[in-house]
Design an enzyme around this catalytic site. Sequence first.
Site, short mmCIF file in Angstrom:
data_model
loop_
_atom_site.label_atom_id
_atom_site.label_comp_id
_atom_site.label_asym_id
_atom_site.label_seq_id
_atom_site.Cartn_x
_atom_site.Cartn_y
_atom_site.Cartn_z
N HIS A 465 0.89 -1.27 -0.04
CA HIS A 465 -0.06 0.07 -0.07
C HIS A 465 1.05 1.06 -0.25
O HIS A 465 1.81 1.24 0.74
CB HIS A 465 -0.74 -0.10 1.29
CG HIS A 465 -2.40 0.52 1.00
ND1 HIS A 465 -3.25 0.52 2.03
CD2 HIS A 465 -2.82 1.05 0.00
CE1 HIS A 465 -4.28 0.99 1.66
NE2 HIS A 465 -4.11 1.48 0.41
N GLU A 466 0.57 2.34 -0.99
CA GLU A 466 1.16 3.59 -0.82
C GLU A 466 2.61 3.38 -1.34
O GLU A 466 3.54 4.04 -0.48
CB GLU A 466 0.80 4.41 0.31
CG GLU A 466 -0.75 4.63 0.47
CD GLU A 466 -1.35 5.32 -0.79
OE1 GLU A 466 -0.76 5.90 -1.55
OE2 GLU A 466 -2.62 5.08 -0.98
N GLY A 467 3.14 2.33 -1.96
CA GLY A 467 4.57 2.36 -2.13
C GLY A 467 5.19 1.00 -1.33
O GLY A 467 5.44 0.99 -0.16
#
Length: 614
Positions: A465-467
């Site tokens: 998630h998110e990178g």
Amino acid sequence: MNPGLRATIDFLLYDWLRVQALTERARHAEHTRETFDAVLDTCERIAREKYAPFNRLVDTEEPRFDGERVVLPAATHEAWRAYAASGMLSASQDYDVGGMQLPYTIEAAGNAFFAAASVSIGAGMLTVGNANLLMAHGTEAQRRAFAQPELQGRFAGTMCLSEPQAGSSLSDIATRAVPDGDDFESDPLGPRYRLRGNKMWISAGEHELTDNIVHLVLAKIPGADGRLPPGVKGISLFIVPKWLVDTQGRLTGERNDVALAGLNHKCGWRGTPNTLLNFGEGRYPVRAPGLDGRGAGAIGYRVGAPGDGLRCMFHMMNEARIGVGMAATMLGMAGYLASLDYARTRLQGRLPGPAGKDPAQPPVRIIEHADVKRMLLAQKAYCEGALALALYCARLVDEQRTGDARAADDARLLLEVLTPIAKSWPSEWCLEANSLAIQVHGGYGYTRDFPVEQYWRDNRLNMIHEGTHGIQAMDLLGRKVRMEDGRGLSLLAQRMQTTVARARAVPTLAAHAQALARAIDEVGVATRMAWADGDPVAALANAVPYLQALGHTVLAWIWLDVALAAVGRDDVASRGRLQACRYFFHYELPKIGPWLQVVRTRDSTCAEMPEDAF
């Protein structure tokens, strides 16, 4: 909700971070400890009543598309309404836009209860981040038409970055945005464009929880030759609402050309719709002024200058990364508390020694076994340490917003260095806590009769998630620790050394202080040696071990600082924190040696593995 969770949050906020001191600042002057407690009470109650009882329900009744709309359980609708009514969507916004002007630290602590109760139902992380971005970078009209309805709970928000063919490589996105007619600059909602492309992995990309969904979309504006500019510098940011609105945020009744292409069926977080969206495919042709309006593209309004999209979007991404770290933390915490309760009641086996060999002796509770204590103590060290880190980062956000110029700039730099760690460390080690929670339950933990298997599945997303870990690691070693001539890393080391100096004066903590001092030096040496010849390929080949080592060093520092607030207090919770600190220094901090060894030597084992040898 477990009462121990509230006691832990109260200790970290008031006894460790001393967040009540923020009421002495002009922005928060109307608040007191009592108003902070009232907010936490409200969040805890809503989480207990509207979220926790339905965590299993939203896992088994996944979002489905009936051909017209995405169907979610009634419990999800009720949870959203309760969350929106609480005011938490605008918790830290100004009074004059309907906000409460709460410190972000209190907002983060309040949201922790929702993550622990049911991260899958979710709260308003993306919507709040979306609105905050528009409040910071949007025009007055964009704030009025899109951000304020989000803060009121009427609209929801998303973040549309990834594409099916590009994944995390934003430089390769292919969504294009072309000016919508010769008068595109004159639209009162901002420069108007037509977007065409596809976006993947969009959380809450389609639902009917709100009247509208505000998509923030990264796209490229073609050059005069019709080609998209290469790299990330050509990326712009656009507001693409599901339903078109007027300048006051009222729905016009016209659907924008944003279509659901499919729902992704996930390992965890099943209660949150995850979508593939098509922009401008012609399913909902827009009859707005400009091009022919027959499948010409989805209407989007540019935020900021052309090519400035990624800088604007990072305003939201950095908030989201801290939010992901908090979600991972609280999932780990939920598993820890569940396994602690189980270990206190489950009878099995006998203790070693002569008495334990007598089958006539009654079995003991499994919490009496040393190895079960090891697993519980590891979970406590990971999860409470990660919670302290998340709240520390939230406190830095408040310092950046309300501190004097020097303090605000220091907070900015510290957040630059700590954000990749605040996202990734809990995502790895609180996931390990969830694995240990399953292990404490034994075979029962692997069944759906107990909640710990769902906590593990939900938490597994957060490493992506998110990178991903790799992306965060390259950001940390490749950019964050080197930016401004390494000033951020130096500032972090100074803060750590201040804690070391205080702890050296406390006999029970002096050995931990020495160990942390050595770790700080080892990280500094490894950072310099990784970049000894300036070759990024060699330096970044072991970026993940570097992230793990610096993350463990940061958590050792956090635990030592927390221990300084706990030492001398004669209560069982403080004794538990001191024991968790001891565990971290004895069992976890020594792990950094092998990680830093491959960083220092720029070990090429992984990078040089021939593809065909796999």
